[in-house]
Design an enzyme around this catalytic site. Structure first.
Site, PDB file in Angstrom:
ATOM      1  N   LYS A  54     -12.041  13.210   8.426  1.00 24.73           N
ATOM      2  CA  LYS A  54     -12.158  13.362   6.974  1.00 24.73           C
ATOM      3  C   LYS A  54     -12.952  14.593   6.538  1.00 24.73           C
ATOM      4  O   LYS A  54     -12.704  15.158   5.493  1.00 24.73           O
ATOM      5  CB  LYS A  54     -12.821  12.120   6.387  1.00 24.73           C
ATOM      6  N   ARG A 105      -7.952   0.297  13.257  1.00 24.63           N
ATOM      7  CA  ARG A 105      -7.233   0.889  14.402  1.00 24.63           C
ATOM      8  C   ARG A 105      -8.201   1.293  15.505  1.00 24.63           C
ATOM      9  O   ARG A 105      -7.944   1.070  16.690  1.00 24.63           O
ATOM     10  CB  ARG A 105      -6.476   2.138  13.941  1.00 24.63           C
ATOM     11  N   ASP A 157       0.852  -1.194   0.000  1.00 23.44           N
ATOM     12  CA  ASP A 157       0.000   0.000   0.000  1.00 23.44           C
ATOM     13  C   ASP A 157       0.891   1.249   0.000  1.00 23.44           C
ATOM     14  O   ASP A 157       1.821   1.358   0.802  1.00 23.44           O
ATOM     15  CB  ASP A 157      -0.863  -0.048   1.275  1.00 23.44           C
TER      16      ASP A 157
HETATM   17  O1  G3H Z   1      -2.897   5.034   4.012  1.00 21.89           O
HETATM   18  C1  G3H Z   1      -2.123   4.644   4.859  1.00 21.89           C
HETATM   19  C2  G3H Z   1      -2.459   3.612   5.848  1.00 21.89           C
HETATM   20  O2  G3H Z   1      -3.414   4.050   6.758  1.00 21.89           O
HETATM   21  C3  G3H Z   1      -1.213   3.059   6.501  1.00 21.89           C
HETATM   22  O3  G3H Z   1      -0.717   3.856   7.506  1.00 21.89           O
HETATM   23  O4  G3H Z   1       1.794   3.888   7.417  1.00 21.89           O
HETATM   24  O5  G3H Z   1       0.645   4.243   9.555  1.00 21.89           O
HETATM   25  O6  G3H Z   1       0.685   1.998   8.478  1.00 21.89           O
HETATM   26  P1  G3H Z   1       0.672   3.484   8.284  1.00 21.89           P
HETATM   27  P1  13P Z   2      -8.511   5.181   6.019  1.00 22.49           P
HETATM   28  O1  13P Z   2      -7.571   6.080   6.739  1.00 22.49           O
HETATM   29  O2  13P Z   2      -9.788   5.885   5.665  1.00 22.49           O
HETATM   30  O3  13P Z   2      -8.786   3.914   6.730  1.00 22.49           O
HETATM   31  O4  13P Z   2      -7.834   4.785   4.611  1.00 22.49           O
HETATM   32  C1  13P Z   2      -6.844   3.807   4.556  1.00 22.49           C
HETATM   33  C2  13P Z   2      -6.152   3.771   3.236  1.00 22.49           C
HETATM   34  O5  13P Z   2      -6.523   4.392   2.271  1.00 22.49           O
HETATM   35  C3  13P Z   2      -4.967   2.909   3.143  1.00 22.49           C
HETATM   36  O6  13P Z   2      -4.352   3.022   1.906  1.00 22.49           O
HETATM   37 ZN    ZN Z   3      -4.438   4.997   1.114  1.00 23.07          ZN
END
Ligand code: G3H
Ligand code: 13P
Ligand code: ZN
Length: 315
Positions: free
Chosen positions: A184, A265, A82
């Protein structure tokens, strides 16, 4: 019951007017919660890790854990990077058995985004791995990047066609009003469905049949979960997410993948806070982490049934 890529999942999702849930993972309880929830709904699912989740758990550990829990639960899942920041991270994931990667060049100038995405696509396709990219800028905090309110920009439909044509990317994340994190919207939630429809129609006209669109920043931020966090000592104020009916509408259109991390989370935090408050004498991590895992499983089941519509998508 396998680690698969998302191609077939997206084709079926587009035709069936539903979306596959993409949930972020970084430990065993989250992976078990998601896969048990998906198994209960006989649904395919995507497990995804950010760069910071890779740093936290290690790509080999995440892959091995996913593989073992997939074998136990019998779910079809893709393991996806991701918001991949560079080709180097993409390579590490592919070497470690990931079946899908995202390269996020949305913060670069357009031509730079095209160039870097194309490089990733060439490398990933040569290794049999599919690629998601992003065009347009979502607001909010994602991994190590923070886009301030007012600094986001919606995806331009004509640019989207040019981008997909020139990069050969397999799916496209668009900015139509969602944002990352728990905060958001200040006022009412609003998504630009007209823009989504235009992007999809133009892709179809350009010869991209049933092209899968991805929605990031799609957590619902359930007020009941926020209340539970706050009841047991949390201080989460002014959080607001995307209403379920908007996500259902997007899923009935060209959106085939919907990303949610914040909801996981929040659910885990609510469960752990309640557990600590109600059993102050307990100190076995399996107690409170078990509660958190159940919260994740219930959340994922509810998303699949009430938001994504992907029940029985493994058939
Ligand atoms: O879009 C990002 C996700 O919420 C991942 O966040 O880098 O804190 O795992 P993180
Ligand atoms: P949220 O912060 O809305 O859960 O989105 C997560 C996301 O887009 C991870 O790539
Ligand atoms: Zn994302």
């Amino acid at each position: 019951m396998a680690l698969v890529d998302s191609k077939q999942m997206f084709k079926k999702a587009f035709e069936g007017k539903y979306a596959i849930g993409a949930f972020n993972i970084n430990n065993m309880e989250i992976v078990q919660g998601i896969l048990r929830g998906a198994a209960a709904c006989n649904s395919a699912v995507i497990l995804q890790t950010s760069k910071s989740a890779l740093n936290y758990a290690g790509p080999g550990c995440l892959h091995a854990m996913v593989k073992a829990i997939l074998d136990e639960t019998g779910v079809d899942a893709a393991l996806h990077l991701d918001h991949g920041p560079d080709l180097e991270t993409v390579k590490v994931c592919i070497e470690n058995g990931f079946t899908s990667v995202m390269f996020d060049g949305s913060h670069f100038e357009y031509e730079e985004n095209v160039k870097k995405t194309k490089e990733v696509v060439e490398y990933a396709h040569a290794h049999g791995v599919v690629v998601e990219a992003e065009l347009g800028k979502l607001e909010g905090v994602e991994d190590e990047v923070k886009v301030e309110a007012g600094q986001g920009s919606y995806t331009d439909p004509d640019q989207a066609i040019d981008f997909v044509t020139r990069t050969g990317v397999d799916s496209l994340a668009v900015a139509i009003g969602t944002s990352h994190g728990a905060y958001k919207f200040k006022g009412d939630a609003k998504l630009d469905f007209e823009r989504l429809e235009t992007i999809s129609e133009k892709l179809e006209k350009a010869g991209f049949d049933k092209y899968p669109i991805v929605l990031h920043g799609a957590s619902g931020v359930d007020p009941a979960v926020i209340d539970l966090c706050n009841k047991y000592g949390g201080q989460i104020k002014g959080a607001k997410g995307i209403p379920a009916e908007m996500l259902r509408k997007a899923a009935s259109m060209a959106v085939c993948k919907i990303n949610m991390d914040t909801d996981i989370r929040l659910a885990m935090t609510a469960g752990i806070r309640q557990s600590f408050a109600e059993k102050p004498e307990a100190f076995d991590p399996r107690g409170y982490l078990g509660v958190a895992r159940t919260m994740v499983q219930e959340l994922v089941e509810s998303k699949i049934r009430n938001v994504l519509g992907s029940v029985d998508s493994m058939k």
